[in-house]
Design an enzyme around this catalytic site. Structure first.
Site, PDB file in Angstrom:
ATOM      1  N   LYS A   1       8.854   6.700  -7.892  1.00  0.00           N
ATOM      2  CA  LYS A   1       7.994   7.445  -6.983  1.00  0.00           C
ATOM      3  C   LYS A   1       7.813   6.622  -5.718  1.00  0.00           C
ATOM      4  O   LYS A   1       7.076   5.640  -5.694  1.00  0.00           O
ATOM      5  CB  LYS A   1       6.617   7.741  -7.592  1.00  0.00           C
TER       6      LYS A   1
ATOM      7  N   GLU B   1       2.413  -6.100  -8.206  1.00  0.00           N
ATOM      8  CA  GLU B   1       2.398  -6.949  -7.005  1.00  0.00           C
ATOM      9  C   GLU B   1       1.389  -6.320  -6.065  1.00  0.00           C
ATOM     10  O   GLU B   1       1.621  -5.246  -5.527  1.00  0.00           O
ATOM     11  CB  GLU B   1       3.797  -7.028  -6.396  1.00  0.00           C
TER      12      GLU B   1
ATOM     13  N   CYS C   1       3.087  -7.824   2.642  1.00  0.00           N
ATOM     14  CA  CYS C   1       2.188  -8.336   1.598  1.00  0.00           C
ATOM     15  C   CYS C   1       1.831  -9.798   1.805  1.00  0.00           C
ATOM     16  O   CYS C   1       0.733 -10.230   1.456  1.00  0.00           O
ATOM     17  CB  CYS C   1       2.826  -8.155   0.222  1.00  0.00           C
TER      18      CYS C   1
ATOM     19  N   GLU D   1      -7.486  -7.954   2.591  1.00  0.00           N
ATOM     20  CA  GLU D   1      -6.130  -7.843   3.138  1.00  0.00           C
ATOM     21  C   GLU D   1      -6.148  -6.852   4.297  1.00  0.00           C
ATOM     22  O   GLU D   1      -6.341  -5.652   4.097  1.00  0.00           O
ATOM     23  CB  GLU D   1      -5.152  -7.381   2.060  1.00  0.00           C
TER      24      GLU D   1
END
Length: 474
Positions: free
Chosen positions: A175, A248, A282, A377
Site C-alpha cells: 500500500k 521505521e 526521516c 519531528e
C-alpha cells in the site's frame, strides 16, 4: 488523463472508487487513481497467499535473476522514473536522480541477498544430552508480507520492502502513500517483465485508516513492514499482534559539532543534511549542537549558506527547495516555526511562500528544548542550533528526545568520537558526517519511538524469515 487500476494477481483490476491525484507543484491533475477498500485489499492478500504456495519453492538463483532484471529495467527507464518523482512528489530533479540511482542499487543488493540466505550448524555435543546428534538451522520465508510506505522516497523505500520480500521468497501486498501511488504502480508491469510470477507483488493504493486493519490482522498475513509516524506505528504494532513487524518511525536527528571541527569544510554538508528534499527525510538534520568556541562562526556560515538555496519548480536543475507535499504539511511546519518564535526562539533566516506551499530554509537559535521544532519531528526545512560547553552536555542534549534513529558528530579527536558513539542512544551514529547519511546496505532502524527492527536489504531479509532447527540422531 490516465486512470490507474489496482494491481492484483498479475493484472490490472478495476476498483470501486477512483480519486484525482494532483501535483504538489502547480496543482496539475496528474491522474485518477484507484483507491482500494478493505474488501479489495483482502482480494490482494488472497492472491498473494495463493502465489506463495509455489513461490516459496522458487530457487534462490531464480529470485535473484528476477531482482537483477528488475534493476536493469529500472536503469533503462530511469529518466521516466525521475520525471514521475518530480511530478507526484515535487522532488527536485537532482534529488530525484539520486533516488532512482539508489533504488537500482537497492534491488541489486536484494538480488545478492537472495543468494546469501544461510543457516548454521549447531554444536550439539556442547550439551551432555546432545552427543551423537547433528543439528543445524535453515531459514524459511514467512509467507505474505504487507507493506505500507511513505511519500518521501516512493521508489527507494518501496524497494526496501519489495526487494527483501522477494529475496526471502515471500509474497507481498504493497500500500503506497496516498500522495505518491504512481511510483509504486510503475513497478507492476516492470516486475512482470522481469519474470516475477503473478500474485507475488500486489499493489493497492488506498487510505491507511481504511486499510491498516485488514493489512495487519488478516490471518494469511505473516509479516508487516511500515515506514511512517510513531502514532500510526503504534496502531499497526498493536493490530499486528504476534506477526513479524518492522517499524521505521522517523526522528529529529541531531548533530554535534565538536570543538576543533573545521567549520568552513563541513557547513555545506550540514546545510545539505538539513534541507535536502525540503527536510522531508526521516533522518533529516533537525538539531545541531555546536561547541561554544565555534558556535558563532558556525551559525553565521550556516545561515549564509542556507540563504543561498533556491526555491522553484522541481524540474529546474537549479532548484533546491520545492513545495511541501501538501497544504496541510505546509500549515503544520510554518505553524511550528511561528510557535517556536513566540516561545522565544530567534528566526535567523526563513520565510514562506503560501501561494506555492513552500517553506523556505529556516534556522532558529535559542529555541526552547520543549518546542515542537526541537522535541518533535518537523519533517520540513527547519533546523535549530544551540551551543554547548562539554561533550557530556551535548550527548545528553542529543539523547533528550523520544526518538533515536541516527545521530552524528564532527570531531577531530578519536577519543571523543568513540565516547559519543558509545553513549548516544540511537540506531546509528555517524562520525564526521551528518546523520542524514545512509547507504542502502547498512542496518537501518531506530530505538525508542524511532521504531523496531532493521532495514538495509540483508537485515530486512532476516526480518522476513523464520529459523527452523533440524536435528538428526546419528
Amino acid at each position: 488523463m490516465e486512470r490507474y487500476d489496482l494491481w492484483i494477481g498479475g493484472e490490472w483490476r478495476k476498483a470501486k472508487r477512483y480519486e484525482p491525484l494532483y501535483a504538489p507543484y502547480g496543482g496539475r491533475l496528474l491522474a485518477e487513481v484507484a483507491m482500494a477498500d478493505a474488501e479489495e485489499a483482502e482480494v490482494a492478500i488472497v492472491s498473494a497467499h495463493e502465489a506463495y504456495q509455489s513461490f516459496k519453492h522458487m530457487p534462490a538463483y531464480k529470485r535473484a535473476d528476477i531482482l537483477y532484471r528488475a534493476a536493469e529495467l529500472l536503469a533503462e527507464r530511469s529518466e521516466a522514473c525521475v520525471r514521475l518523482l518530480v511530478q507526484e512528489a515535487a522532488k527536485p530533479i537532482r534529488a530525484a536522480r539520486g533516488e532512482i540511482a539508489r533504488t537500482i542499487e537497492t534491488y541489486r543488493f536484494a538480488a545478492e541477498a537472495a543468494k546469501a540466505v544461510a543457516g548454521e550448524q549447531v554444536p550439539m555435543d556442547a550439551a551432555a544430552g546432545g552427543a551423537g546428534r547433528l543439528g543445524f538451522t535453515v531459514k524459511t520465508p514467512i509467507g505474505v508480507v504487507t507493506a505500507i510506505t511513505p511519500f518521501n522516497f516512493p521508489f527507494n523505500l518501496v524497494a526496501h520492502k519489495v526487494g527483501p520480500a522477494i529475496a526471502a521468497g515471500n509474497t507481498i501486498v504493497l500500500k503506497p502513500a496516498e500522495q505518491t501511488p504512481l511510483s509504486a504502480l510503475f513497478l507492476a508491469e516492470l516486475f512482470r517483465e522481469a519474470g516475477l510470477p503473478d500474485g507475488v507483488l500486489n499493489i493497492v493504493p488506498g487510505y491507511g485508516a481504511e486499510l491498516s486493519e485488514i493489512l495487519t490482522t488478516d490471518p494469511r498475513v505473516k509479516g508487516v513492514t511500515f515506514t511512517g509516524s510513531p502514532e500510526v506505528g503504534r496502531i499497526i504494532h498493536r493490530q499486528a499482534g504476534l506477526r513479524k513487524v518492522t517499524l521505521e518511525l522517523g526522528s529529529n536527528s541531531a548533530l554535534i559539532v565538536d570543538e576543533g571541527a573545521d567549520v568552513a569544510s563541513i557547513v555545506d554538508r550540514c546545510v545539505e543534511g538539513a534541507f535536502v528534499y525540503n527536510g522531508q527525510v526521516c533522518i533529516s538534520l533537525q538539531r545541531i549542537y555546536a561547541h561554544r568556541s565555534l558556535y558563532g562562526e558556525f551559525v553565521e556560515r550556516f545561515v549564509e549558506r542556507a540563504g543561498k538555496l533556491q526555491s522553484g519548480a522541481p524540474e529546474e536543475e537549479s532548484t533546491d527547495i520545492t513545495p511541501l507535499i501538501s497544504r496541510k504539511a505546509w500549515e503544520r511546519v510554518t505553524g511550528w516555526i511561528d510557535e517556536a518564535v513566540r516561545e522565544g526562539a530567534e528566526l535567523r533566516c526563513g520565510g514562506a511562500e503560501p501561494e506555492r506551499n513552500i517553506a523556505l530554509p529556516t534556522v532558529l537559535t535559542g529555541a526552547n528544548p520543549s518546542s515542537k521544532v526541537v522535541a518533535e519531528e518537523v519533517f520540513g526545512p527547519v533546523v535549530t542550533i544551540a551551543p554547548y560547553d562539554t561533550l557530556e552536555e551535548a550527548v545528553a542534549a542529543v539523547n533528550d528526545s523520544r526518538y533515536g534513529l541516527h545521530a552524528g558528530i564532527f570531531t577531530p579527536r578519536i577519543d571523543r568520537a568513540f565516547c559519543a558513539a558509545q553513549h548516544i542512544d540511537a540506531g546509528g551514529v555517524i562520525v564526521n558526517d551528518i546523520p542524514t547519511f545512509r547507504t542502502d546496505q547498512i542496518p537501518y532502524g531506530g530505538r525508542k519511538d524511532s521504531g523496531i527492527g532493521r532495514e538495509g536489504v540483508r537485515y530486512a531479509v532476516e526480518e522476513q524469515m523464520e529459523i527452523k532447527f533440524i536435528s538428526f540422531k546419528l
